[in-house]
Design an enzyme around this catalytic site. Sequence first.
Site, PDB file in Angstrom:
ATOM      1  N   HIS A  95       0.822  -1.212   0.000  1.00  0.00           N
ATOM      2  CA  HIS A  95       0.000   0.000   0.000  1.00  0.00           C
ATOM      3  C   HIS A  95       0.855   1.261   0.000  1.00  0.00           C
ATOM      4  CE1 HIS A  95      -3.495  -2.430   0.505  1.00  0.00           C
ATOM      5  NE2 HIS A  95      -3.163  -2.846   1.711  1.00  0.00           N
ATOM      6  N   CYS A  96       2.134   1.097   0.211  1.00  0.00           N
ATOM      7  CA  CYS A  96       3.042   2.248   0.237  1.00  0.00           C
ATOM      8  C   CYS A  96       3.575   2.508  -1.167  1.00  0.00           C
ATOM      9  CB  CYS A  96       4.196   1.982   1.192  1.00  0.00           C
ATOM     10  SG  CYS A  96       5.271   3.403   1.421  1.00  0.00           S
TER      11      CYS A  96
END
Length: 308
Positions: A95-96
Amino acid sequence: MPHRTELYEDAPSACWPIVYSPDYNITFMGLEKLHPFDAGKWGKVINFLKVVICCGYNHGNSTSCLSSQFRCSAKSVETSTNPDRRNNNGGGFHHCSSDKGGGFCAYADITLAVKFLFERVQGVSKATIIDLDAHQGNGHERDFMDDHRVYIMDVYNRYIYPGDGFAKRAIKRKVELEWGTEDTEYLQKVHTHVEGALNEVKPDVIVYNAGTDILDGDPLGGLAISPQGIVKRDEVVFKAARSRRIPILMVTSGGYQKRTARIIADSILNLHNLGLIDKELAISGAGNPKVEQMIRDSAKDLTNLSLQ
């Protein structure tokens, strides 16, 4: 062009291709126990493996079997004629992105790994990301939105975080699942789309995000895959890579139940037993009854799952 670096090194031949450091396990005065993510699961995976491998192979020698360092070898992925299989017992912070974190993910390790290979390892110019975590991998998708060197396949629960419509534009093969999807449907879709993705574009390397939050009962994943289904899923991906002689890096990503550590360990044992992560070690261990029995016990229900 490739150049000298200390960011990776060749792992000794006696080591399994597993990258791990005790620093992977996060502690903060006990407060980490309040977080839904088991910040110590990576150490638990290694401990499970040590019990099986070291008791079976070396009768208690806990240091000669497993690589316990950050550095891993990228040398053998320089050419697809010498395929390499690595498991980073950690990571998968999908998700980064390069400009911000999100969803329990503090740094973009998948993006960093792919860009490192592109920039510093000769012969790697195309990569496929196979993201089988229960959540959409919007971080690496945003990073590689306009990069035609990267093919992204993502299989996820359509109803949960992050629901990033913009990032979905980067997905070349998108498989959106319903709540409570179970083994048979899931494995059929994974098999069909992994084969399809690798037939569509043959990459120089695969980065496999093997989240275990697909496990039945996971509070955040919303799917209903059995432990045996997870082990079989990993087998499907590694067999597809092996049949095409494509190097693969597996990262372990999400999973919000305490029992996921044992499932990851069981999967690694299964891959080893099948010769999918290290053929020579698999053959050398074939005559060890303790290891064989432990692997059989871990995977005894796999034969009940069908891809047909």
